[in-house]
Design an enzyme around this catalytic site. Structure first.
Site, mmCIF file in Angstrom:
data_model
loop_
_atom_site.group_PDB
_atom_site.id
_atom_site.type_symbol
_atom_site.label_atom_id
_atom_site.label_comp_id
_atom_site.label_asym_id
_atom_site.label_seq_id
_atom_site.Cartn_x
_atom_site.Cartn_y
_atom_site.Cartn_z
ATOM 1 N N ASP A 37 1.005 -1.094 0.106
ATOM 2 C CA ASP A 37 0.021 0.237 0.053
ATOM 3 C C ASP A 37 0.804 1.290 -0.110
ATOM 4 O O ASP A 37 2.133 1.144 0.433
ATOM 5 C CB ASP A 37 -0.966 -0.073 1.037
ATOM 6 C CG ASP A 37 -2.176 0.840 1.010
ATOM 7 O OD1 ASP A 37 -3.393 0.170 0.753
ATOM 8 O OD2 ASP A 37 -2.243 2.014 0.950
ATOM 9 N N ASP A 63 3.665 2.045 -4.581
ATOM 10 C CA ASP A 63 2.999 3.059 -5.225
ATOM 11 C C ASP A 63 2.783 2.055 -6.530
ATOM 12 O O ASP A 63 3.743 2.165 -7.318
ATOM 13 C CB ASP A 63 3.678 4.370 -5.598
ATOM 14 C CG ASP A 63 2.939 5.081 -6.519
ATOM 15 O OD1 ASP A 63 1.875 4.730 -7.025
ATOM 16 O OD2 ASP A 63 3.174 6.472 -6.759
ATOM 17 N N VAL A 64 1.776 1.518 -6.739
ATOM 18 C CA VAL A 64 1.362 0.591 -7.663
ATOM 19 C C VAL A 64 1.236 1.215 -9.199
ATOM 20 O O VAL A 64 1.704 0.637 -9.960
ATOM 21 C CB VAL A 64 -0.016 0.012 -7.643
ATOM 22 C CG1 VAL A 64 -0.244 -0.745 -6.335
ATOM 23 C CG2 VAL A 64 -1.225 0.813 -7.616
ATOM 24 N N ASN A 90 -5.385 -4.620 -6.602
ATOM 25 C CA ASN A 90 -6.537 -4.064 -6.024
ATOM 26 C C ASN A 90 -6.722 -2.700 -5.711
ATOM 27 O O ASN A 90 -7.703 -1.952 -5.570
ATOM 28 C CB ASN A 90 -7.067 -4.823 -4.474
ATOM 29 C CG ASN A 90 -8.228 -4.347 -3.639
ATOM 30 O OD1 ASN A 90 -9.191 -4.377 -3.969
ATOM 31 N ND2 ASN A 90 -7.687 -3.347 -3.005
ATOM 32 N N TYR A 157 -12.744 7.447 -13.530
ATOM 33 C CA TYR A 157 -12.851 6.061 -12.795
ATOM 34 C C TYR A 157 -13.376 4.975 -13.572
ATOM 35 O O TYR A 157 -12.843 3.761 -13.697
ATOM 36 C CB TYR A 157 -13.651 6.176 -11.400
ATOM 37 C CG TYR A 157 -13.875 5.284 -10.521
ATOM 38 C CD1 TYR A 157 -12.599 4.812 -9.592
ATOM 39 C CD2 TYR A 157 -14.836 4.133 -10.560
ATOM 40 C CE1 TYR A 157 -12.867 3.783 -8.697
ATOM 41 C CE2 TYR A 157 -14.958 3.203 -9.723
ATOM 42 C CZ TYR A 157 -14.179 2.797 -8.758
ATOM 43 O OH TYR A 157 -14.251 1.711 -7.829
ATOM 44 N N LYS A 161 -11.945 1.253 -14.991
ATOM 45 C CA LYS A 161 -12.452 0.086 -14.531
ATOM 46 C C LYS A 161 -12.860 -0.861 -15.974
ATOM 47 O O LYS A 161 -12.710 -2.000 -15.791
ATOM 48 C CB LYS A 161 -13.554 0.263 -13.400
ATOM 49 C CG LYS A 161 -13.180 0.846 -12.344
ATOM 50 C CD LYS A 161 -11.736 0.263 -11.518
ATOM 51 C CE LYS A 161 -11.515 0.717 -10.044
ATOM 52 N NZ LYS A 161 -10.491 -0.274 -9.426
HETATM 53 N N1 NAD Z 1 -15.789 0.692 -2.140
HETATM 54 C C1 NAD Z 1 -16.515 0.318 -3.081
HETATM 55 O O1 NAD Z 1 -17.738 0.325 -3.064
HETATM 56 C C2 NAD Z 1 -15.900 -0.011 -4.516
HETATM 57 C C3 NAD Z 1 -16.688 -0.408 -5.409
HETATM 58 C C4 NAD Z 1 -16.215 -0.767 -6.681
HETATM 59 C C5 NAD Z 1 -14.706 -0.851 -6.525
HETATM 60 N N2 NAD Z 1 -14.128 -0.523 -5.499
HETATM 61 C C6 NAD Z 1 -12.477 -0.752 -5.910
HETATM 62 O O2 NAD Z 1 -11.973 -1.521 -4.757
HETATM 63 C C7 NAD Z 1 -10.701 -1.329 -4.603
HETATM 64 C C8 NAD Z 1 -10.211 -0.970 -3.168
HETATM 65 O O3 NAD Z 1 -10.947 0.254 -2.850
HETATM 66 P P1 NAD Z 1 -11.432 0.250 -1.385
HETATM 67 O O4 NAD Z 1 -13.004 0.830 -1.704
HETATM 68 O O5 NAD Z 1 -11.102 -0.680 -0.582
HETATM 69 O O6 NAD Z 1 -11.032 1.686 -0.913
HETATM 70 P P2 NAD Z 1 -10.011 2.088 0.075
HETATM 71 O O7 NAD Z 1 -9.609 3.493 0.184
HETATM 72 O O8 NAD Z 1 -10.544 1.564 1.594
HETATM 73 O O9 NAD Z 1 -8.740 1.099 -0.102
HETATM 74 C C9 NAD Z 1 -7.893 1.756 -1.249
HETATM 75 C C10 NAD Z 1 -6.539 1.350 -0.929
HETATM 76 O O10 NAD Z 1 -5.596 1.541 -2.061
HETATM 77 C C11 NAD Z 1 -4.502 2.364 -1.522
HETATM 78 N N3 NAD Z 1 -3.822 3.173 -2.489
HETATM 79 C C12 NAD Z 1 -4.305 4.137 -3.239
HETATM 80 N N4 NAD Z 1 -3.313 4.605 -3.957
HETATM 81 C C13 NAD Z 1 -2.345 3.565 -4.196
HETATM 82 C C14 NAD Z 1 -1.327 3.571 -4.655
HETATM 83 N N5 NAD Z 1 -0.693 4.522 -5.728
HETATM 84 N N6 NAD Z 1 -0.309 2.513 -4.626
HETATM 85 C C15 NAD Z 1 -0.826 1.365 -3.631
HETATM 86 N N7 NAD Z 1 -1.814 1.517 -2.710
HETATM 87 C C16 NAD Z 1 -2.621 2.738 -3.032
HETATM 88 C C17 NAD Z 1 -4.995 3.137 -0.480
HETATM 89 O O11 NAD Z 1 -4.015 3.814 0.420
HETATM 90 C C18 NAD Z 1 -6.093 2.196 0.120
HETATM 91 O O12 NAD Z 1 -5.420 1.544 1.345
HETATM 92 C C19 NAD Z 1 -10.367 0.076 -5.485
HETATM 93 O O13 NAD Z 1 -9.590 -0.595 -6.727
HETATM 94 C C20 NAD Z 1 -11.847 0.569 -6.037
HETATM 95 O O14 NAD Z 1 -11.752 1.164 -7.113
HETATM 96 C C21 NAD Z 1 -14.424 -0.324 -4.528
#
Ligand code: NAD
Length: 294
Positions: A37, A63-64, A90, A157, A161
């Protein structure tokens, strides 16, 4: 992949939300866990949680969006555990706003994390998995927004996706053709109660610049009527699936070799997805007379 015990899971975006939920379930399955992360404090906290419960775990600040950071992640994984069997690409962020008004820095940030992060992940880890030649699984986190595209406030976004869905479909077809031992799934969550709405907390300085204003605030300031939609969106997230449940869904889906992993089967997403595909199918009827007349 159906057996997880003692296997190695690499999860990006693992310090929060869905990534943390997947990592928790991986630990419950007896896997060795690599947490990656960009958010340092949250990452350390997550690592401590796993150590306290006896999981074999390392964390790698990553940083991905940077190829060399993912290469470092792979190296640290191999150094610590020798192999990798599950890769969850993820990490993700959101930058709402009309796409023609989003700055280049908005575009580059979100494309970098959501799409390039997955590309770097597969480019780095698949050669390792192929060389291992044992059962592996890749789960790419897309979104329901990768299956529909009509949300006017969430363009970048959704575009990233859709890219992740297409990339995952392409991988599945390629592995199928090769008879490979690597399985693929694409996770398309609906609403999960995470910190996604606060994505800007992890926006690197290089993507801010002198005129920086967080996308959400900027959109609400210019289009005050969007505030009610944002509030409804936040309520939907808060009332949505829990991250731990999302982690459970991912593992059950892997065990059942499901490609499109959904976290909800509620009618709202099904209706939107059906409407999109119905529209595409209808295009055959609309275009037929034109094409026949030429
Ligand atoms: N929450 C939802 O309803 C939802 C719906 C559809 C898709 N998603 C997807 O799920 C995935 C996880 O998101 P989430 O909802 O758990 O949000 P979140 O913000 O709780 O978690 C996302 C994580 O990604 C990390 N991150 C951000 N930029 C980064 C980088 N450059 N390198 C490495 N890590 C990085 C953040 O620090 C965080 O820990 C994402 O891809 C998001 O698009 C979430």
């Amino acid at each position: 992949m159906k057996e997880f015990k003692n296997k190695v899971a690499v999860i990006t975006g693992a310090a929060s939300g869905i990534g943390l939920g997947i990592a928790r379930r991986a630990a419950k399955e007896g896997m060795k866990v690599v947490l990656a992360d960009i958010e340092k404090d949250a990452l350390i906290q997550a690592e401590e949680e796993f150590k306290a419960s006896g999981t074999e775990v390392i964390s790698v600040l990553t940083d991905v969006s940077k190829a060399e950071a993912i290469e470092n992640l792979a190296q640290k994984t191999i150094d610590a555990f020798g192999e990798v069997h599950l890769l969850c690409n993820n990490a993700g962020v959101a930058a709402p706003g009309p796409i023609w008004e989003c700055t280049l820095k908005d575009w580059n940030w979100v494309m970098g994390v959501n799409l390039w992060g997955v590309i770097h992940g597969i480019r780095t880890f698949i050669p390792i998995m192929l060389q291992q030649d044992n059962d592996c699984h890749i789960v790419n986190t897309a979104s329901s927004a990768g299956l529909v595209s009509g949300d006017p406030g969430n363009g970048i976004y959704s575009i990233t996706k859709h890219g992740v869905v297409a990339l995952s479909e392409n991988l599945r077809a390629s592995f199928g053709g090769m008879g490979s031992k690597i399985s693929v799934s694409v996770l398309c969550p609906g609403f999960v109660n995470t910190n996604i709405i606060n994505s800007e907390r992890n926006r690197p300085a290089e993507f801010c610049g002198p005129d920086y204003e967080p996308c959400l605030e900027r959109m609400i300031k210019k289009y005050p009527e969007t505030e009610q939609f944002i509030k409804a969106f936040i309520t939907s997230l808060e009332q949505g699936t829990s991250p731990d449940q999302a982690g459970d869904v991912v593992f059950e889906a892997m065990k059942n070799d499901i490609f499109y992993i959904l976290t909800e089967i509620g009618l709202i997403w099904k209706r939107f997805i059906k409407a999109r595909f119905d529209g595409i199918m209808e295009a055959f009827n609309q275009n037929r007379p034109i094409l026949k007349s030429l």
